[in-house]
Scaffold this motif. Sequence first.
Motif, short mmCIF file in Angstrom:
data_model
loop_
_atom_site.label_atom_id
_atom_site.label_comp_id
_atom_site.label_asym_id
_atom_site.label_seq_id
_atom_site.Cartn_x
_atom_site.Cartn_y
_atom_site.Cartn_z
N SER B 252 0.81 -1.23 0.00
CA SER B 252 0.00 0.00 0.00
C SER B 252 0.85 1.28 0.00
O SER B 252 0.47 2.28 -0.61
N ASP B 253 2.01 1.23 0.67
CA ASP B 253 2.90 2.41 0.67
C ASP B 253 3.34 2.76 -0.74
O ASP B 253 3.33 3.91 -1.16
N PHE B 254 3.75 1.71 -1.46
CA PHE B 254 4.22 1.92 -2.83
C PHE B 254 3.11 2.51 -3.69
O PHE B 254 3.35 3.34 -4.56
N ARG B 255 1.92 2.07 -3.41
CA ARG B 255 0.77 2.50 -4.18
C ARG B 255 0.59 4.01 -4.07
O ARG B 255 0.17 4.68 -5.02
N LEU B 256 0.93 4.52 -2.88
CA LEU B 256 0.84 5.96 -2.68
C LEU B 256 2.08 6.68 -3.21
O LEU B 256 2.18 7.89 -3.12
N GLY B 257 3.05 5.88 -3.71
CA GLY B 257 4.26 6.48 -4.22
C GLY B 257 5.32 6.68 -3.15
O GLY B 257 6.31 7.36 -3.37
N LEU B 258 5.09 6.08 -1.97
CA LEU B 258 6.10 6.20 -0.90
C LEU B 258 7.12 5.08 -1.08
O LEU B 258 6.75 3.94 -1.32
N LEU B 259 8.39 5.44 -0.96
CA LEU B 259 9.44 4.43 -1.08
C LEU B 259 10.12 4.31 0.27
O LEU B 259 10.97 5.14 0.61
N SER B 260 9.73 3.32 1.07
CA SER B 260 10.40 3.17 2.35
C SER B 260 11.18 1.86 2.37
O SER B 260 10.87 0.92 1.62
N LEU B 261 12.17 1.83 3.24
CA LEU B 261 13.12 0.72 3.23
C LEU B 261 12.49 -0.58 3.73
O LEU B 261 12.73 -1.64 3.16
N SER B 262 11.65 -0.48 4.77
CA SER B 262 11.24 -1.72 5.44
C SER B 262 10.46 -2.67 4.51
O SER B 262 10.74 -3.87 4.52
N PRO B 263 9.50 -2.21 3.72
CA PRO B 263 8.86 -3.19 2.83
C PRO B 263 9.81 -3.76 1.79
O PRO B 263 9.69 -4.94 1.41
N ILE B 264 10.78 -2.94 1.33
CA ILE B 264 11.75 -3.46 0.35
C ILE B 264 12.53 -4.61 0.97
O ILE B 264 12.65 -5.70 0.37
N VAL B 265 13.04 -4.37 2.19
CA VAL B 265 13.78 -5.42 2.88
C VAL B 265 12.88 -6.63 3.10
O VAL B 265 13.28 -7.78 2.91
N TYR B 266 11.61 -6.35 3.46
CA TYR B 266 10.67 -7.44 3.71
C TYR B 266 10.50 -8.32 2.48
O TYR B 266 10.62 -9.54 2.54
N TYR B 267 10.25 -7.69 1.32
CA TYR B 267 10.03 -8.47 0.11
C TYR B 267 11.25 -9.30 -0.27
O TYR B 267 11.14 -10.46 -0.66
N ILE B 268 12.43 -8.67 -0.14
CA ILE B 268 13.65 -9.39 -0.51
C ILE B 268 13.86 -10.57 0.45
O ILE B 268 14.20 -11.68 0.02
N THR B 269 13.61 -10.33 1.75
CA THR B 269 13.74 -11.42 2.72
C THR B 269 12.76 -12.54 2.41
O THR B 269 13.09 -13.73 2.46
N PHE B 270 11.53 -12.13 2.08
CA PHE B 270 10.48 -13.10 1.78
C PHE B 270 10.91 -14.01 0.62
O PHE B 270 10.85 -15.24 0.71
N SER B 271 11.38 -13.39 -0.47
CA SER B 271 11.84 -14.18 -1.63
C SER B 271 12.99 -15.08 -1.23
O SER B 271 13.00 -16.26 -1.60
N SER B 272 13.95 -14.52 -0.49
CA SER B 272 15.12 -15.32 -0.12
C SER B 272 14.69 -16.53 0.69
O SER B 272 15.22 -17.64 0.50
N ALA B 273 13.72 -16.33 1.60
CA ALA B 273 13.26 -17.44 2.43
C ALA B 273 12.70 -18.55 1.56
O ALA B 273 13.01 -19.74 1.76
N PHE B 274 11.90 -18.18 0.55
CA PHE B 274 11.31 -19.22 -0.29
C PHE B 274 12.35 -19.87 -1.20
O PHE B 274 12.27 -21.07 -1.48
N LEU B 275 13.34 -19.09 -1.65
CA LEU B 275 14.41 -19.70 -2.44
C LEU B 275 15.19 -20.68 -1.59
O LEU B 275 15.55 -21.78 -2.03
N PHE B 276 15.41 -20.29 -0.34
CA PHE B 276 16.13 -21.17 0.58
C PHE B 276 15.33 -22.47 0.78
O PHE B 276 15.89 -23.57 0.73
N LEU B 277 14.02 -22.32 0.97
CA LEU B 277 13.17 -23.51 1.14
C LEU B 277 13.24 -24.41 -0.10
O LEU B 277 13.23 -25.63 0.01
N THR B 278 13.30 -23.79 -1.28
CA THR B 278 13.39 -24.57 -2.51
C THR B 278 14.67 -25.39 -2.52
O THR B 278 14.67 -26.59 -2.84
N VAL B 279 15.78 -24.75 -2.15
CA VAL B 279 17.06 -25.46 -2.10
C VAL B 279 16.97 -26.61 -1.12
O VAL B 279 17.39 -27.74 -1.40
N ARG B 280 16.35 -26.35 0.04
CA ARG B 280 16.22 -27.40 1.05
C ARG B 280 15.38 -28.57 0.54
O ARG B 280 15.68 -29.74 0.81
N THR B 281 14.31 -28.24 -0.20
CA THR B 281 13.44 -29.29 -0.73
C THR B 281 14.23 -30.20 -1.67
O THR B 281 14.14 -31.43 -1.60
#
Lengths: 315, 288
Positions: B252-281
């Motif tokens: 929602s922040d991005f939608r308003l045109g706000l660029l804050s660090l925490s969601p960016i870090v969140y999304y990257i962490t989220f992807s990394s977690a799933f990539l890690f899970l894929t490797v583990r699988t």
Amino acid sequence: MIEVKNLTKRYGQHVAVDSVSFTVNEGEILGFLGPNGAGKSTTMNIITGYISATEGTVKINGIDILEQPEEAKKHIGYLPEFPPLYMDMTVQEYLDFVFAIKKVDPKLKKKQMDNILDVVKIGDVRGRLIKNLSKGYKQRVGLAQALVGAPSVLILDEPTVGLDPKQIIEIRSLIKELGKKHTIILSSHILPEVSAVCERVIIINKGKLVASDTPENLSKRLGETSKMTLRVAAPEKQVIKVIKEIPGVKYVEAQGVYEPDTIDVLVEAEEDIDIRRSLFHALSRAQYPILQMKSMDMTLEDIFLQVITEEKEVS
Amino acid sequence: MLAVYKRELRAYFSSATGFVFMGFFLLIAGFFFARINLFRASPNYNAVLGEITFIFLIVVPILTMRLMSEEVRQKTDQLLLTSPLKLSDIVLGKYFAAVTVFLMTLAVTCLYPIILSFFGKLAVWEIVGGYIGFFLLGSSFISIGLFISSLTDNQVIAAVATFTALILIWVLDSLIQALPTSQASGIVFAAILVAAAALFVYYTTRNIYVSVGVAVVGVAIFVAIYLFVGSGFFEGFIGRAFKWFSLLDRYSDFRLGLLSLSPIVYYITFSSAFLFLTVRTLEKKRWS
């Protein structure tokens, strides 16, 4: 060189491979024999690092496949049961890809590529999509893939399955040729193939190693019971009666009539007794001429059946 | 990694998959662009990006369903796993290839703001911010799809499962409102979390001591929170725990045109977690 020690693979309660140990020396072609479902492919998958063993170790040229997988895998070329081909690529694209993932020095690539295309004779289809190739050509592309990176060890899982007789002969002579430079394990359930190509054979059944020797030694060791067939020009009953009276004869059986007024019989002697002379004398005394006498060598097929029914474990 | 990446990228465009993805994406995006910006003569381009996030539900499964499952079905995983490649190289190569197709499609949609710019002055940085968020959101969904694709050798199952997972994430926000918020429910949920973690560890390692250790540590953490942070922590705990997974909430922040660090870090962490899970699988498949 391949060293396999106490290899065991369990899937839950089911034991697919049960403490199998063997060594393949440099430049040797080892035949890996067994009925379907004996654990051949599983063993090969473990040796190549595709799956892991429950227990035991595999060393390729002294490098443990579990401890240094990336290093050990550089020495292995693997042709699995189903050649791992990307159907949407051309042969050339596919081989380029394999060169890249096997991390072959780009300087060596050109020479190696030409060499491989030449050896497995797929130069004329290099621009074609793999999915449009015939089964025989697919198998060759699979073999080409295994040769990329000039690995010192080749693992070939049933390399001639699905090929026509001419192609089988070609692939066999190709493997023999490769055996001069590579250490090869070749699995098969086709026995003539193994006796034609391999210097040493191991037989595996229900996950256990049941025999390990040269094809000739196996024939000798297990083929000691002397059986022979005779064709005698006389009525069946009399012939059997005469032969039965000869000392050292263990078993006689009529095999049927293949020529008018003759009878074919199968004779089995006691171990270590040569009964051919006494057979001749006894039948000639009775005036029954022997038209044919043929000793029956045990083929690898008989040995194979005998070994896997005996279930005797070699230590 | 580069070899896998290139092969995968080529595979997208040697089959229909890449074109279907791009075509479908651009069709929907174009429709919304016309409806929101052109017909209403509005310069608010971020509204288009915000509206079309639902496309991910349909197009991400198309993009990711074959990534791992097709390798297993074609048995080409035997080639990859017996080559001197690291598992992470394989997974990253595939992930980046899918992300690249997505990025190429996004690049085409850049035409829309350029068209708008002929008719007036645009808030360029707002749009750039919106794109970054949109891209990160899509990449996170792709990582989920890749993970699910590694669980099955059937493309259709992979696609349906990915679609279901994305729908669940979609309705997460409305689900959260229906969840109990009492302190007792929070404590029960914490207990379930600890038990699940211990069970997961047990099934992956088959080591009873380690899993008991995990359970003890988990209980200790929650007891410590109860004692030192206060019992208020457990009020609405379920809701907060699930909200953490709400990918859309953070968009929602991005939608308003706000660029804050925490969601960016969140999304990257989220992807990394799933990539890690894929490797583990993939790793686990070799051991079972």
